[in-house]
Each structure stands twice: as C-alpha cells, then as structure tokens.
Design a protein around this motif. Structure first.
Motif, PDB file in Angstrom:
ATOM      1  N   UNK A  22       0.815  -1.223   0.000  1.00 22.66           N
ATOM      2  CA  UNK A  22       0.000   0.000   0.000  1.00 22.66           C
ATOM      3  C   UNK A  22       0.844   1.267   0.000  1.00 22.66           C
ATOM      4  N   UNK A  23       2.128   1.148  -0.326  1.00 27.88           N
ATOM      5  CA  UNK A  23       2.998   2.329  -0.335  1.00 27.88           C
ATOM      6  C   UNK A  23       3.852   2.360  -1.589  1.00 27.88           C
ATOM      7  N   UNK A  24       4.366   3.566  -1.885  1.00 28.47           N
ATOM      8  CA  UNK A  24       5.458   3.746  -2.829  1.00 28.47           C
ATOM      9  C   UNK A  24       6.556   4.496  -2.079  1.00 28.47           C
ATOM     10  N   UNK A  25       7.782   4.396  -2.596  1.00 30.54           N
ATOM     11  CA  UNK A  25       8.912   5.000  -1.895  1.00 30.54           C
ATOM     12  C   UNK A  25       9.672   5.916  -2.848  1.00 30.54           C
ATOM     13  N   UNK A  26       9.501   7.215  -2.642  1.00 32.20           N
ATOM     14  CA  UNK A  26      10.345   8.172  -3.333  1.00 32.20           C
ATOM     15  C   UNK A  26       9.781   8.790  -4.586  1.00 32.20           C
ATOM     16  N   UNK A  27       8.504   8.529  -4.908  1.00 29.82           N
ATOM     17  CA  UNK A  27       7.953   9.092  -6.139  1.00 29.82           C
ATOM     18  C   UNK A  27       6.438   9.191  -6.055  1.00 29.82           C
ATOM     19  N   UNK A  28       5.861   9.972  -6.970  1.00 26.49           N
ATOM     20  CA  UNK A  28       4.437   9.939  -7.270  1.00 26.49           C
ATOM     21  C   UNK A  28       4.326   9.647  -8.758  1.00 26.49           C
ATOM     22  N   UNK A  29       3.317   8.894  -9.149  1.00 27.65           N
ATOM     23  CA  UNK A  29       3.178   8.563 -10.555  1.00 27.65           C
ATOM     24  C   UNK A  29       1.789   8.103 -10.916  1.00 27.65           C
ATOM     25  N   UNK A  30       1.480   8.088 -12.228  1.00 26.94           N
ATOM     26  CA  UNK A  30       0.124   7.766 -12.675  1.00 26.94           C
ATOM     27  C   UNK A  30      -0.138   6.279 -12.873  1.00 26.94           C
ATOM     28  N   UNK A  31       0.871   5.445 -12.748  1.00 24.61           N
ATOM     29  CA  UNK A  31       0.715   4.032 -13.109  1.00 24.61           C
ATOM     30  C   UNK A  31       0.756   3.097 -11.915  1.00 24.61           C
ATOM     31  N   UNK A  32       0.514   3.621 -10.722  1.00 25.45           N
ATOM     32  CA  UNK A  32       0.507   2.783  -9.516  1.00 25.45           C
ATOM     33  C   UNK A  32      -0.904   2.253  -9.302  1.00 25.45           C
ATOM     34  N   UNK A  33      -1.086   0.940  -9.175  1.00 22.14           N
ATOM     35  CA  UNK A  33      -2.445   0.408  -8.933  1.00 22.14           C
ATOM     36  C   UNK A  33      -3.023   0.985  -7.645  1.00 22.14           C
ATOM     37  N   UNK A  34      -4.295   1.341  -7.643  1.00 20.17           N
ATOM     38  CA  UNK A  34      -4.889   1.919  -6.428  1.00 20.17           C
ATOM     39  C   UNK A  34      -4.798   0.974  -5.236  1.00 20.17           C
ATOM     40  N   UNK A  35      -4.412   1.546  -4.095  1.00 19.83           N
ATOM     41  CA  UNK A  35      -4.446   0.792  -2.842  1.00 19.83           C
ATOM     42  C   UNK A  35      -5.851   0.766  -2.267  1.00 19.83           C
ATOM     43  N   UNK A  36      -6.696   1.718  -2.698  1.00 22.56           N
ATOM     44  CA  UNK A  36      -8.067   1.824  -2.209  1.00 22.56           C
ATOM     45  C   UNK A  36      -8.885   2.595  -3.229  1.00 22.56           C
ATOM     46  N   UNK A  37     -10.127   2.188  -3.428  1.00 23.21           N
ATOM     47  CA  UNK A  37     -11.055   2.915  -4.297  1.00 23.21           C
ATOM     48  C   UNK A  37     -12.213   3.420  -3.444  1.00 23.21           C
ATOM     49  N   UNK A  38     -12.565   4.707  -3.619  1.00 17.69           N
ATOM     50  CA  UNK A  38     -13.619   5.313  -2.802  1.00 17.69           C
ATOM     51  C   UNK A  38     -14.542   6.132  -3.692  1.00 17.69           C
ATOM     52  N   UNK A  39     -15.622   6.607  -3.083  1.00 22.02           N
ATOM     53  CA  UNK A  39     -16.546   7.526  -3.750  1.00 22.02           C
ATOM     54  C   UNK A  39     -16.396   8.920  -3.142  1.00 22.02           C
ATOM     55  N   UNK A  40     -16.715   9.950  -3.908  1.00 25.39           N
ATOM     56  CA  UNK A  40     -16.704  11.296  -3.322  1.00 25.39           C
ATOM     57  C   UNK A  40     -17.601  11.349  -2.090  1.00 25.39           C
ATOM     58  N   UNK A  41     -17.123  12.026  -1.055  1.00 22.28           N
ATOM     59  CA  UNK A  41     -17.836  12.113   0.210  1.00 22.28           C
ATOM     60  C   UNK A  41     -17.369  11.119   1.252  1.00 22.28           C
ATOM     61  N   UNK A  42     -16.598  10.097   0.830  1.00 22.25           N
ATOM     62  CA  UNK A  42     -16.114   9.089   1.769  1.00 22.25           C
ATOM     63  C   UNK A  42     -15.012   9.661   2.659  1.00 22.25           C
TER      64      UNK A  42
END
Length: 336
Positions: A13-33
């Motif tokens: 559930x983590x990445x180390x040292x970067x942000x990127x668009x190709x990381x599989x979601x660790x969690x999916x939510x709806x707006x308001x959650x």
C-alpha cells in the motif's frame, strides 16, 4: 475517529520516493467518503535496513507499529529518487483531469511509539555551507503534554500535519519537489480543519499521503521538519470541471493561495497572482482593487526553501470578505 475506510501502511500500500500515474490503487472510494490512512516516515533514518534496525535499537524504540512497518518496507519496497514513503494511491470514483479534489483534513496524530527525526547535511537546506557533517537528532514526543523534547531546557509544541499530500501527476516524478499536483508542499497550515484543493491530473485522481511532521517552522530551513509517522483521517470531495491550475487551501480563518517555482521570486509572483484571483472572485473586484487589497491585508510567507521547487503562500483573512455575498455562509470551493 470512525471512518468509512481504513488504509494501513505496508509493502502493498505504499510507494517509496515518487508519485506517478501508473501505480495500482491501494483503495477505491466515492466522493464524500472518509478514509483513515496510516503512514510511516523514514526521512533521516539510516539506510540500509540493518543500519535502520541498529538505529532504532540504539534509541530504545520498540520494533512494533510504524517502526516494524518501516523496516518491512525498507526490506521489500524498491526506493526511487526521493526519501518519502507515501501511502496510496486512493482512487476517487468519477475524478477526471480538469476536476478539483478537495481533501478535508479531519485528524492527524503521531503513531506510537511517538518520536520524530530531524536531519540535516552539508550542501543542503537554506544554509548549505553551514554544516561540515550530517546531523541527525531523534526526539521523543510527549503526546499527552503536546510537546517534543528538544533538550532538557527546550520543548517544541507539537503541531502535526502531513508534509506530502498530492494527486498523481501525468508522469512519474520524484517525491521531493512539489508541483501543480501538490505533493511535498510542507505547508504547516494543513492541520485538522483545513481543506486542500488539488487539480486532478489523471483519471481517479490517485491521492498519495505521507511525510508526517510533528512540528515545522515556515521555511523548513535546515532541510527537514520533525519527521514523524502519522495517522490521518480525510474526507474527499470532488468539484467537477473547475479548471484550477495550482493547489490552494483554506482554514477556518484564511484562504491560502500558493506559489511554487524553483525561483523564489517566481513562486512569490504566483502566490500573489493566486491571492489576487481569490480577492477578485469573492470580492467581485477589479484587478487593481484586488491587487491593492492583497498589499494591504494579505500576509505572504515562505512555505519552504529546501525542496528544489520553493514555496510561498499568502494568507487571506476570511473576515476581510465577510460582507461579500460570494464568501458568506459557506466554506470556499475552488475558483470557477
């Protein structure tokens, strides 16, 4: 605080040292959650893992909770360019580029065992020539007393916040410099009660969080704050097709306009432009009047000087606009 979802911190559930668009979601939510998210902060902790283990043992920290999680992550998760371990991403249903993700910060607190690290090294920070060798200081937190003990005489008030909150950029980037996606903003105003507005860059938004700070001064001048593993609780809202270009924020008392650039003057110019836009919108003012009001009533401060991309923010008092219909009776949403 009870949340709709809980996102733990671990190798999956983590990445180390970067942000990127190709990381599989660790969690999916709806707006308001609402989501409770655990983080660990390894900034300043010696590497590799055997040295980290010796460091924690030397300081008498139990190998449990975030310490155990950090050691497992160090052993199993590849480290990229940046030093930050970020939990996520959290994918928000319906988020598309051009939208704005509103992240309401409901709670932030140190995790037990509660400690923080301040780290500095030669060639870095606002005074790169001051130090001749690296400096690493571990401080225990008295959470009940609300302080961290700097030494026998000096106690630092705890004021926890997350140094890094961002959505995924369109390409993989280091976790060190902030950008239009947010990221390593190091804005200490982003404490419980604040809302951070982030321009969505990719479908799902993909929110990352970490780099908890138990205390930090504006500027973060020696390179780091009081780097601490934190748990945060967040509520996520989605503003469709709002076209915001840069992160913005609000607290109970202020709207906060941000400017980010490698050049401090350019960062300040962006922060002033954002502040003028806020005043123009809420006050329904012409540019010249909004510019004058920014000079008369807005405090501009250095957010941080140490992340390559520097930050400046302007605090716009809400009371200034209390009689303006657009600003009356509701919390601010991003500019149209």
């Amino acid at each position: 605080m009870v949340a709709d979802h809980v996102l733990r911190c671990g190798p999956g559930t983590v990445v180390w040292g970067f942000l990127g668009p190709d990381v599989p979601p660790a969690l999916r939510i709806r707006p308001g959650d609402t989501v409770r998210i655990d983080t660990v902060n390894a900034v300043g902790v010696p590497l590799p893992p055997d040295e980290a283990l010796a460091f924690f043992t030397h300081h008498g920290l139990p190998l449990e909770g975030p310490v155990a999680e950090m050691l497992e992550i160090m052993r199993t998760v590849p480290k990229d360019v940046g030093p930050h371990i970020l939990t996520g991403p959290v994918s928000v249903e319906g988020a598309e580029p051009g939208d704005v993700l509103a992240v309401e910060i409901l709670a932030v607190a140190p995790r037990e065992p509660a400690y923080g690290v301040n780290f500095a090294r030669p060639g870095a920070g606002a005074l790169p020539g001051l130090l001749k060798e690296p400096r690493l200081k571990l401080m225990r937190h008295d959470v009940a007393g609300g302080v961290a003990r700097f030494d026998e005489r000096i106690a630092i008030p705890l004021a926890p916040f997350m140094g890094t909150m961002g959505v995924a950029p369109t390409r993989k980037v280091s976790s060190i410099p902030p950008g239009p996606f947010g990221g390593n903003l190091d804005l200490k105003d982003l404490r419980p009660g604040a809302v951070l507005y982030l321009p969505v860059q990719v479908a799902g938004a993909d929110f990352f969080v970490g780099d908890g700070h138990a205390a930090q001064g504006h500027g973060e001048v020696n390179l780091t704050g009081l780097e601490t593993s934190m748990t945060g609780v967040f509520r996520f809202a989605l503003h469709k097709a709002r076209g915001l270009r840069w992160p913005m924020a609000e607290t109970d008392e202020h709207y906060i306009a941000m400017g980010l650039d490698e050049d401090l003057d350019a960062a300040a110019e962006l922060a002033v432009l954002q502040a003028v836009a806020v005043l123009r919108h809420f006050g329904e003012l012409p540019d010249a009047d909004a510019y004058a009001l920014a000079s008369l009533a807005v405090d501009f401060e250095i957010t941080q000087l140490v992340d390559g991309v520097k930050g400046v923010h302007g605090r716009i008092p809400k009371r200034l606009l209390a009689a303006c219909p657009r600003a009356t009776g509701c919390r601010w949403g991003p500019l149209p």
